[in-house]
Every structure is written in structure tokens, then in C-alpha cells.
Design a protein around this motif. Structure first.
Motif, PDB file in Angstrom:
ATOM      1  N   CYS A  82      -5.246  -7.089 -13.328  1.00 51.43           N
ATOM      2  CA  CYS A  82      -3.933  -6.976 -12.670  1.00 51.43           C
ATOM      3  C   CYS A  82      -3.939  -6.374 -11.273  1.00 51.43           C
ATOM      4  N   HIS A  83      -5.083  -5.922 -10.796  1.00 51.60           N
ATOM      5  CA  HIS A  83      -5.080  -5.427  -9.420  1.00 51.60           C
ATOM      6  C   HIS A  83      -6.455  -5.571  -8.781  1.00 51.60           C
ATOM      7  N   GLY A  84      -6.464  -6.192  -7.614  1.00 47.36           N
ATOM      8  CA  GLY A  84      -7.712  -6.304  -6.889  1.00 47.36           C
ATOM      9  C   GLY A  84      -7.490  -6.847  -5.489  1.00 47.36           C
ATOM     10  N   HIS A  85      -8.566  -6.852  -4.750  1.00 48.12           N
ATOM     11  CA  HIS A  85      -8.572  -7.396  -3.389  1.00 48.12           C
ATOM     12  C   HIS A  85      -9.828  -8.257  -3.352  1.00 48.12           C
ATOM     13  N   ALA A  86      -9.691  -9.493  -3.839  1.00 46.10           N
ATOM     14  CA  ALA A  86     -10.868 -10.314  -4.171  1.00 46.10           C
ATOM     15  C   ALA A  86     -11.877 -10.422  -3.036  1.00 46.10           C
ATOM     16  N   ILE A 231       2.578  -2.618  -5.574  1.00 46.12           N
ATOM     17  CA  ILE A 231       2.440  -1.590  -4.532  1.00 46.12           C
ATOM     18  C   ILE A 231       1.502  -0.491  -5.010  1.00 46.12           C
ATOM     19  N   HIS A 232       0.605  -0.016  -4.109  1.00 49.15           N
ATOM     20  CA  HIS A 232      -0.214   1.160  -4.433  1.00 49.15           C
ATOM     21  C   HIS A 232       0.737   2.355  -4.443  1.00 49.15           C
ATOM     22  N   LEU A 233       0.711   3.128  -5.518  1.00 47.52           N
ATOM     23  CA  LEU A 233       1.686   4.214  -5.612  1.00 47.52           C
ATOM     24  C   LEU A 233       1.076   5.469  -6.238  1.00 47.52           C
ATOM     25  N   VAL A 268       0.710   0.502  -8.852  1.00 47.22           N
ATOM     26  CA  VAL A 268      -0.738   0.540  -9.035  1.00 47.22           C
ATOM     27  C   VAL A 268      -1.270   1.952  -8.798  1.00 47.22           C
ATOM     28  N   HIS A 269      -2.030   2.445  -9.713  1.00 39.18           N
ATOM     29  CA  HIS A 269      -2.767   3.723  -9.721  1.00 39.18           C
ATOM     30  C   HIS A 269      -2.003   4.818 -10.468  1.00 39.18           C
ATOM     31  N   MET A 270      -0.952   5.383  -9.890  1.00 39.33           N
ATOM     32  CA  MET A 270      -0.178   6.437 -10.566  1.00 39.33           C
ATOM     33  C   MET A 270      -1.094   7.502 -11.183  1.00 39.33           C
ATOM     34  N   THR A 319      -9.271  -3.856 -11.697  1.00 35.75           N
ATOM     35  CA  THR A 319     -10.554  -3.319 -11.225  1.00 35.75           C
ATOM     36  C   THR A 319     -10.413  -2.685  -9.847  1.00 35.75           C
ATOM     37  N   ASP A 320      -9.349  -3.070  -9.092  1.00 35.69           N
ATOM     38  CA  ASP A 320      -9.256  -2.774  -7.668  1.00 35.69           C
ATOM     39  C   ASP A 320     -10.344  -3.585  -6.967  1.00 35.69           C
ATOM     40  N   GLY A 321     -10.510  -3.426  -5.675  1.00 40.00           N
ATOM     41  CA  GLY A 321     -11.493  -4.241  -4.954  1.00 40.00           C
ATOM     42  C   GLY A 321     -12.921  -3.807  -5.263  1.00 40.00           C
TER      43      GLY A 321
HETATM   44 ZN    ZN Z   1      -5.979  -1.580  -4.328  1.00 36.95          ZN
END
Ligand code: ZN
Length: 453
Positions: A82-86, A231-233, A268-270, A319-321
């Protein structure tokens, strides 16, 4: 031929899979979410799951064009990242061991300023998709520049994707200012509005990198288009402290005040969470995306996942980037989520194996608004699924299949992957992406990024 005979003749279907086990992750209120099926088959037709039924009944009811024996393998829903920067896979291993702000400002952003292009994003995204598919991910979210290039590569690869076009206050090679990010992103949204596998949403980078008026506009557009927002939060304590000093409230309070906290919003993150944050998440129905490995690597903090789940908040995984992970391996991520969840809650029973598996599948589908389409194996849902080989030495003995999947390394056990019924990995080989070409391309970018070209 009599009517009664024709009504019982087997229905022609595309594919029948005969694995040793099926983990459906059934979400029906009457169903048992932890049920594991043996001696059952899964029927695929027209890209959808037609049925899951006892193997003995298959011949009576279906006439499959192809039948695949998967002895010693289990079938489960494909994983959802659900979250990444491929495209950042091209920066894997560059700038390790730095805290978030320093890593962003001194390493990543200057590199992006030099190298970002359609070509960079296309090549990096293709590399990321190959890695994700081979480790069992069938659907991924992406927040990165040139989302049109990511979409084109996803379409070629046959992967399901949700692309959040980035919006930032500063200039990059993709766009000059907030307005141009929004304008270009909406164009991509329009291009893919009726695509079967690709969705486009809004990706305001973070409350500290997007203006309040723009966040408010995004809230209005998202509501109108019913598009997701990612959004990164509250990724680090420093981010929260700075926001409080500048605005007199926490970042999530600002989102709520601007109308940007709803079930369409993925936070995202929290890693920095207080009780009032939980109250806001519950009241708004917003989603939380947990990226345990990135949070640990950047020493950002730990999201209190069990506490959020206990409050009824949907928590999915990313996974994030690859520049902050450094792999796009969701099996490794769900293992990390289980372990970190226990440590954070100071409770060995927190984030049990099934919960971790759900976070990487059905919870991800719900976070993306695709809960009716993917995330579990049920008749009528898309045939997005993977087979995992449990015959290797490190899987033995098989006292507990789900425990093996979650607490031991599983990505290398993935043998076959289907998205919407199309087989994208066959016996550990990619069917649509050329691995040899990818190696050459990655090496060429390695030279360019390290300045030796
Ligand atoms: Zn990210």
C-alpha cells in the motif's frame, strides 16, 4: 439431449488450480477467517474466481481448459503493497544509515533533481514491479513523479496499481509548483479513469511540504471524484514538533480541519500517535498504512498497530521506497509488522500471524477502496492470487502453515502469480518482463547515478 442432462453438464472455464492448501482469508461475517482448506480446487474464469470447491466435485461441475497440479503449494490472495515509490529502486543502497530529513535533503532530493525523467521512472518502476511480482505482490500503491510512466509500465506488466500523483511546494523536473503538479496529475487521472487495473489518486507529499490551501483543494477534488488520497503523516517526532510550533496543533488536526480526513484518506507511517489522533482516525474512518522496515531503518519510530486495530482502525502495509527499506518484499514486511507490533505493544499476543497476513492482503484492499474486488479468495472477486511452495527444508515440519508464512522467510517460496487471471509469474519466472534486459538497464543507471558514466 434431455434438459436434465444439459443442466448438469460441466461449465467450460479457463483454469482449475489444484493446490495442497488454500487460505481464502474469508471475510464473510459467518465465515471462519482462519480456515485453511485441503483437497480443494480454485476455478478461474474470465479473470475472476469462479468457485472454490472440493476437488472431488470439480469434474462434475466444470470443464477447465487448463488444469494445474500444485502439490506441496498453497494458494492465497496476492499481497498488496500500500505504499511505495517504485522508481526509487534505482537508488537502492544509496544514502543508507541517515535520519529521514538528512537522507531526504542531502541525498535523495539532490539525486532526483539530477536524474528524474520519464526514462528513470519507467525503468525504475519496471525493476520494482519485477521484484514485487517475484515476491508475491499483485497490487501496489505508488507515489512518485511521472505517474503516467508508472501507469504505462504497470499496464505492460499486467499488475494492478493505485497511483498517487505527487503534489509538492517545490519544483522538480516533473512539475514547477503545486498548481502544475495538480494539473498534470489530474490529466493522468483522466487518462486512466476507466482502466480495469489502474486507479489514480492524490498524493500530497506531507503536511510540511504542501500548502494549506492546496490541501483544502485536494479534499474537495477527492470528494468530488471519489478518488483516494495518500499522504505521509506524523512520520517522525521532529515533524510533529515543528508542526505544533508553527500551527499550534498536530499535523493530523490540520488535515481534519481542512476536510482532508475521510475513509478515502490513507495516512502513511503514523509513528507518532496520541489518543486524540486515534479519536480522529476512528471518527473519520481514515486508513493507516504501516511501513515497519522503513520506520526502523530511518529510526522514525513505531506505529502502535495493535492499539489502532483494537480501536477499529484499518491498518495496511507498505514497503515504502527501496531507498529506505531496501527491498520491496511484502512477506518480509508482514514479518516485521508482526514482530514490531509485539515489541511496541509489549505483548507477544499482539499482531498474531493471521492478523499480519490480513494486513498484507484484505486490509490493503480495503485501504485502497478495493475491498470488494481483491484481498481475499471468494467467488466473484478478481483472480489476484499466488502459490507458495512449502516443500523447502526451512518450511519443515508444517505444524502451522500460517506461522511458516509469517515468521519464516517466505518470498523465495512464491512460485506462481496471477493478476486478474493472467499468469505473471510461472515457476518463478516473469512472463511479461524481461529479466535480462532489466539487469542491463539497472547497471546502466548504477553508473549514471554514481557519476561514473
Ligand atoms: Zn514514502
Amino acid at each position: 439431449m434431455s434438459k436434465s442432462v444439459s443442466s448438469t453438464s460441466p461449465k467450460p472455464v479457463d483454469l482449475c488450480l489444484d493446490p495442497s492448501w488454500i487460505i481464502p482469508l474469508n471475510q464473510q461475517p459467518s465465515g471462519n477467517r482462519e480456515r485453511i482448506l485441503s483437497d480443494c480446487s480454485l476455478i478461474i474464469n474470465d479473470g475472476l474466481i469462479e468457485a472454490i470447491l472440493p476437488r472431488a466435485e470439480v469434474a462434475l461441475r466444470y470443464s477447465p481448459k487448463e488444469r494445474l497440479a500444485l502439490d506441496g503449494q498453497l494458494i492465497m490472495p496476492g499481497l498488496i503493497n500500500c505504499h511505495g515509490h517504485a522508481a526509487m529502486t534505482l537508488m537502492r543502497g544509496v544514502g543508507d544509515d541517515q535520519p529521514l530529513q538528512h537522507w531526504l535533503e542531502k541525498t535523495i532530493w539532490p539525486l532526483e533533481a539530477r536524474h528524474l525523467s520519464e526514462e528513470f521512472v519507467g525503468d525504475g518502476s519496471r525493476l520494482a514491479m519485477a521484484e514485487m511480482l517475484l515476491s508475491g505482490t499483485t497490487c501496489f500503491a505508488d507515489m512518485y513523479f511521472y505517474p503516467g510512466s508508472v501507469a504505462a509500465e504497470a499496464r505492460k506488466a499486467g499488475m494492478r496499481a493505485q497511483l498517487y500523483f505527487p503534489i509538492l511546494q517545490f519544483e522538480t523536473p516533473w512539475a514547477q509548483d503545486e498548481d502544475s503538479y495538480l494539473h498534470k496529475g489530474l490529466q493522468v487521472w483522466d487518462d486512466y479513469r476507466s482502466d480495469a487495473l489502474i486507479n489514480v489518486g492524490f498524493g500530497p507529499h506531507a503536511p510540511y511540504s504542501v500548502s494549506k490551501p492546496m490541501l483544502q483543494r485536494i479534499a474537495t477534488y477527492a470528494e468530488e471524484l471519489q478518488a483516494s488520497v495518500q499522504i505521509h503523516l506524523q512520520e517522525t517526532a521532529r515533524e510533529v514538533e515543528r508542526h505544533i510550533a508553527q500551527h499550534g496543533c498536530r499535523p493530523i488536526d490540520t488535515l481534519a480541519e481542512l476536510g482532508l480526513l475521510s475513509p478515502l484518506t490513507q495516512c502513511v507511517h503514523m509513528t507518532q500517535v496520541v489518543d486524540t489522533d486515534i479519536e480522529l482516525l476512528v471518527a473519520s474512518g481514515a486508513q493507516v498504512i504501516h511501513c515497519p522496515q522503513s520506520n526502523m531503518k530511518l529510526a522514525s519510530g513505531a506505529c502502535p498497530t495493535q492499539k489502532l486495530l483494537d480501536a477499529g482502525i484499518n491498518v495496511a502495509l507498505g514497503t515504502d521506497g527501496a531507498a529506505s527499506n531496501n527491498e520491496l518484499n511484502l512477506f518480509a514486511e508482514l514479518q516485521a509488522a508482526a514482530l514490531l507490533g509485539k515489541l511496541t505493544a509489549n505483548d507477544a499476543a499482539a499482531i498474531n500471524a493471521f492478523t499480519a497476513l490480513e494486513m498484507a492482503t484484505i486490509s490493503g484492499a480495503k485501504a485502497m477502496g478495493l475491498g470488494d474486488v481483491i484481498g481475499s479468495l471468494e467467488a466473484g472477486k478478481a483472480a489476484d492470487l499466488i502459490s507458495v511452495d512449502l516443500t523447502d527444508i526451512s518450511s519443515q515440519p508444517l505444524h502451522n502453515i500460517v506461522s511458516q508464512l509469517v515468521y519464516t522467510q517466505s518470498a523465495h517460496r512464491v512460485r506462481n502469480v496471477w493478476v486478474a487471471g493472467q499468469q505473471l509469474v510461472k515457476n518463478r519466472q516473469l512472463t511479461r518482463i524481461d529479466s535480462s534486459e532489466l539487469r542491463v538497464t539497472a547497471t546502466s543507471w548504477q553508473r549514471r547515478i554514481r557519476g561514473t558514466h
